[in-house]
Scaffold this motif. Sequence first.
Motif, PDB file in Angstrom:
ATOM      1  N   LEU A 234       0.816  -1.215   0.000  1.00 47.05           N
ATOM      2  CA  LEU A 234       0.000   0.000   0.000  1.00 47.05           C
ATOM      3  C   LEU A 234       0.849   1.264   0.000  1.00 47.05           C
ATOM      4  CD1 LEU A 234      -2.910  -1.019   2.404  1.00 47.05           C
ATOM      5  CD2 LEU A 234      -2.906  -0.922  -0.092  1.00 47.05           C
ATOM      6  N   GLN A 235       1.995   1.218   0.632  1.00 44.67           N
ATOM      7  CA  GLN A 235       2.886   2.369   0.601  1.00 44.67           C
ATOM      8  C   GLN A 235       3.389   2.618  -0.819  1.00 44.67           C
ATOM      9  OE1 GLN A 235       6.057   2.275   3.439  1.00 44.67           O
ATOM     10  NE2 GLN A 235       7.047   4.118   2.668  1.00 44.67           N
ATOM     11  N   ALA A 236       3.741   1.523  -1.521  1.00 48.72           N
ATOM     12  CA  ALA A 236       4.205   1.654  -2.903  1.00 48.72           C
ATOM     13  C   ALA A 236       3.097   2.203  -3.795  1.00 48.72           C
ATOM     14  CB  ALA A 236       4.687   0.299  -3.416  1.00 48.72           C
ATOM     15  N   VAL A 237       1.875   1.729  -3.603  1.00 43.96           N
ATOM     16  CA  VAL A 237       0.743   2.214  -4.397  1.00 43.96           C
ATOM     17  C   VAL A 237       0.474   3.688  -4.109  1.00 43.96           C
ATOM     18  CG1 VAL A 237      -1.761   2.005  -4.677  1.00 43.96           C
ATOM     19  CG2 VAL A 237      -0.329  -0.042  -4.684  1.00 43.96           C
ATOM     20  N   ALA A 238       0.511   4.086  -2.831  1.00 41.38           N
ATOM     21  CA  ALA A 238       0.229   5.468  -2.451  1.00 41.38           C
ATOM     22  C   ALA A 238       1.221   6.448  -3.068  1.00 41.38           C
ATOM     23  CB  ALA A 238       0.238   5.599  -0.931  1.00 41.38           C
ATOM     24  N   GLU A 239       2.460   6.009  -3.252  1.00 39.52           N
ATOM     25  CA  GLU A 239       3.509   6.900  -3.758  1.00 39.52           C
ATOM     26  C   GLU A 239       3.638   6.866  -5.276  1.00 39.52           C
ATOM     27  OE1 GLU A 239       6.891   5.441  -1.708  1.00 39.52           O
ATOM     28  OE2 GLU A 239       6.351   6.335   0.223  1.00 39.52           O
ATOM     29  N   SER A 240       2.885   6.014  -5.951  1.00 39.35           N
ATOM     30  CA  SER A 240       3.052   5.822  -7.388  1.00 39.35           C
ATOM     31  C   SER A 240       1.936   6.483  -8.184  1.00 39.35           C
ATOM     32  CB  SER A 240       3.086   4.323  -7.706  1.00 39.35           C
ATOM     33  OG  SER A 240       3.136   4.111  -9.105  1.00 39.35           O
ATOM     34  N   ALA A 241       2.298   6.949  -9.368  1.00 41.49           N
ATOM     35  CA  ALA A 241       1.301   7.498 -10.294  1.00 41.49           C
ATOM     36  C   ALA A 241       0.909   6.473 -11.354  1.00 41.49           C
ATOM     37  CB  ALA A 241       1.855   8.749 -10.975  1.00 41.49           C
ATOM     38  N   SER A 242       1.443   5.264 -11.267  1.00 43.27           N
ATOM     39  CA  SER A 242       1.159   4.287 -12.327  1.00 43.27           C
ATOM     40  C   SER A 242       0.801   2.901 -11.806  1.00 43.27           C
ATOM     41  CB  SER A 242       2.374   4.159 -13.256  1.00 43.27           C
ATOM     42  OG  SER A 242       3.509   3.710 -12.524  1.00 43.27           O
ATOM     43  N   VAL A 243       0.882   2.684 -10.503  1.00 46.24           N
ATOM     44  CA  VAL A 243       0.637   1.360  -9.944  1.00 46.24           C
ATOM     45  C   VAL A 243      -0.635   1.375  -9.112  1.00 46.24           C
ATOM     46  CG1 VAL A 243       1.515  -0.437  -8.401  1.00 46.24           C
ATOM     47  CG2 VAL A 243       3.091   0.792  -9.903  1.00 46.24           C
ATOM     48  N   ALA A 244      -1.466   0.346  -9.302  1.00 38.78           N
ATOM     49  CA  ALA A 244      -2.676   0.153  -8.497  1.00 38.78           C
ATOM     50  C   ALA A 244      -2.685  -1.284  -8.004  1.00 38.78           C
ATOM     51  CB  ALA A 244      -3.927   0.456  -9.314  1.00 38.78           C
ATOM     52  N   THR A 245      -3.612  -1.596  -7.132  1.00 37.31           N
ATOM     53  CA  THR A 245      -3.753  -2.974  -6.658  1.00 37.31           C
ATOM     54  C   THR A 245      -5.212  -3.243  -6.353  1.00 37.31           C
ATOM     55  OG1 THR A 245      -2.792  -4.637  -5.185  1.00 37.31           O
ATOM     56  CG2 THR A 245      -3.438  -2.544  -4.176  1.00 37.31           C
ATOM     57  N   PHE A 246      -5.535  -4.488  -6.099  1.00 39.66           N
ATOM     58  CA  PHE A 246      -6.896  -4.868  -5.728  1.00 39.66           C
ATOM     59  C   PHE A 246      -6.947  -5.239  -4.249  1.00 39.66           C
ATOM     60  CE2 PHE A 246      -7.523  -6.167 -10.315  1.00 39.66           C
ATOM     61  CZ  PHE A 246      -8.512  -5.233 -10.572  1.00 39.66           C
ATOM     62  N   MET A 247      -8.029  -4.838  -3.604  1.00 40.12           N
ATOM     63  CA  MET A 247      -8.313  -5.282  -2.242  1.00 40.12           C
ATOM     64  C   MET A 247      -9.822  -5.322  -2.068  1.00 40.12           C
ATOM     65  SD  MET A 247      -5.476  -3.757   0.328  1.00 40.12           S
ATOM     66  CE  MET A 247      -3.775  -4.267   0.126  1.00 40.12           C
TER      67      MET A 247
END
Length: 313
Positions: A234-247
């Motif tokens: 989630l930290q990586a997703v929060a800091e990225s403009a191109s990465v998302a994830t599913f939850m």
Amino acid sequence: MYGEVDLEAVRTFAAVAAEGQIQVAAAELGITQQAASKRIAALERELGVRLFTRTPRGARLTLDGQAFLPHAKSVLRAVDRAAASVRPGRRPLRVDVMGTRVVTAGLLQAFHRDHPEIDLDIVAQGGSGRVMLAAVRDGGLDAAFWARRMPEEQLPPGVRSTRVLDEPLLLVTGPAHPLAAAERLTPADLAGHRIWMPGLTEGTEWAAYYAEFAAAFGLDIDASGPNFGTDHLLQAVAESASVATFMGPRTPLAYPAGLTLRAIPVHRPTPVYPHSLLWRDDNPHPGLEALRAYLVRDYEAAPVPDHWLPGWA
């Protein structure tokens, strides 16, 4: 060297020692006087000593009987405690929730709030469905959540399964992601965007689900990289403009503090992750019946309309 000592003979010996008369002890045990006498005689033959002296007024312990009595009482207390520990409802209900930060852990927390009188033994092994299926089959678990639905004819004899949750997927992004401002998204909207799901091990139910979902809607689901856990993801997703994830909406149960994240519903159709409960149908634990009833009632009260499921579900 002694052979096998009959536990019921030991119980009869202790009763006769307490009552002083074989007839009274036999009545207390619910057997005939003749059966009680035979048990005492067999025990004396097995031990090679006389335990009682028979008198007109009853049965009196010999010196050997006096020496044997405290040990006999200790054995009987241990056996009674052992039997009590596994009587239905006397031990905690042992349930595998797959992980402490997945939705099934939240389901069991909600059940515990409604049924605080039922003691729980929580296991979070996070193993494959095959591992949990074997543990339920062999009696190592009373119940287990698992992430698939297997036809009854493919389950081991005596094992049952029912679906208890369809968990909708949310797309989770950071504030700079191009989809972050969307109120809702369709699966088609996600095409061309990198969706990072580290830890999808090939051969697991999770990997099979996301592989079929990606194929159905032309998505790029990236399972590469080491899995350092939900907080790191989630930290990586929060800091990225191109990465998302599913939850799921309840997975994790709480986001790490200090992160700005967007959780966007996916609809038309809503992809849902199916969770089932496994148990043995000959398991008499009353907590198991209460858990099943609670989960089925909750599942039937909250259907997810217009949903997508993989073919194996």
